[in-house]
Design an enzyme around this catalytic site. Structure first.
Site, PDB file in Angstrom:
ATOM      1  N   ASN A 149     -12.560  -1.572  -5.031  1.00  0.00           N
ATOM      2  CA  ASN A 149     -12.215  -1.971  -6.394  1.00  0.00           C
ATOM      3  C   ASN A 149     -13.392  -2.700  -7.047  1.00  0.00           C
ATOM      4  OD1 ASN A 149     -11.104  -3.075  -8.713  1.00  0.00           O
ATOM      5  ND2 ASN A 149      -9.644  -4.379  -7.631  1.00  0.00           N
ATOM      6  N   CYS A 162      -5.998  -6.193  -6.999  1.00  0.00           N
ATOM      7  CA  CYS A 162      -5.808  -5.699  -5.634  1.00  0.00           C
ATOM      8  C   CYS A 162      -5.205  -6.776  -4.733  1.00  0.00           C
ATOM      9  CB  CYS A 162      -7.121  -5.174  -5.072  1.00  0.00           C
ATOM     10  SG  CYS A 162      -8.522  -6.294  -5.215  1.00  0.00           S
ATOM     11  N   HIS A 163      -5.353  -8.043  -5.126  1.00  0.00           N
ATOM     12  CA  HIS A 163      -4.756  -9.124  -4.332  1.00  0.00           C
ATOM     13  C   HIS A 163      -3.227  -9.062  -4.353  1.00  0.00           C
ATOM     14  CE1 HIS A 163      -4.958 -10.809  -8.399  1.00  0.00           C
ATOM     15  NE2 HIS A 163      -3.971 -11.622  -8.055  1.00  0.00           N
ATOM     16  N   TYR A 187       0.854  -1.190   0.000  1.00  0.00           N
ATOM     17  CA  TYR A 187       0.000   0.000   0.000  1.00  0.00           C
ATOM     18  C   TYR A 187       0.893   1.244   0.000  1.00  0.00           C
ATOM     19  CZ  TYR A 187      -3.622  -3.309   1.483  1.00  0.00           C
ATOM     20  OH  TYR A 187      -4.478  -4.375   1.553  1.00  0.00           O
ATOM     21  N   GLU A 216      -0.376 -17.572  -8.386  1.00  0.00           N
ATOM     22  CA  GLU A 216       0.546 -16.781  -9.205  1.00  0.00           C
ATOM     23  C   GLU A 216       2.008 -16.958  -8.795  1.00  0.00           C
ATOM     24  OE1 GLU A 216      -0.755 -12.719  -9.175  1.00  0.00           O
ATOM     25  OE2 GLU A 216      -2.660 -13.201 -10.128  1.00  0.00           O
TER      26      GLU A 216
END
Length: 180
Positions: free
Chosen positions: A131, A139-140, A108, A168
């Site tokens: 979002n 946003c993850h 952030y 990911e």
């Protein structure tokens, strides 16, 4: 909005929903635990929105989202979003978040610094919490200080965020059981 539509689709993390209008995709709903709960959540946000088969462009986006959630890297940056009505600050946050490649993360604070100063970190978190297009606006991939998971407003909270990051291959400082 009479030209608003949505469709549900299966992914490796559950049934998601995509919302679109005449100018493109303007919403994505992460799994809510059941098809009916996902439909209800979409209708809470958009009112009497019609469920219909996706357009060719929306289907292409769905296919890419499904592949990403199955572990095939794709930054989804070129998927056109209609963010009309989204505040400029939030759009700036979303633009930066969309630049984060799969398997990578930012904090952030990193995003806040790019937007003017670390003191904006809380505002960045609030923007990400609102979002409208999670996954496409990833946003993850945004973490708290110390590369800790931070929050996640989707059903399942931080465990959903961690699952998406694990798919990911992103590294996160997480104490098992703390947020699960």
């Amino acid at each position: 909005m009479t030209d608003q539509h949505f469709a549900l689709f299966d992914t490796p993390i559950g049934v998601c929903g995509v919302e679109w209008g005449s100018r493109g995709i303007n919403g994505l709903q992460l799994p809510m635990g059941s098809d009916d709960k996902t439909r209800t959540r979409i209708r809470q946000r958009h009112g009497d929105i019609s469920e219909t088969a996706p357009t060719k462009e929306v289907q292409k986006a769905i296919d890419r989202i499904v592949k990403l959630l199955a572990g095939e890297p794709d930054d989804l940056r070129d998927i056109a979003l209609d963010l009309d009505g989204v505040p400029d600050f939030n759009r700036g946050v979303y633009d930066i978040a969309r630049s984060i490649p799969p398997g990578q993360t930012m904090t952030y604070g990193d995003i806040a610094k790019r937007l003017g100063g670390v003191e904006l970190s809380r505002d960045v978190g609030q923007a990400l919490g609102r979002n409208p297009c999670p996954i496409v606006v990833p946003c993850h991939r945004v973490l708290a200080a110390g590369r800790k998971p931070g929050g996640f407003s989707a059903k399942g909270g931080v465990s959903t965020k961690l699952k998406m990051l694990a798919i990911e291959g992103a590294a996160v400082n997480h104490t098992p059981g703390l947020f699960d």
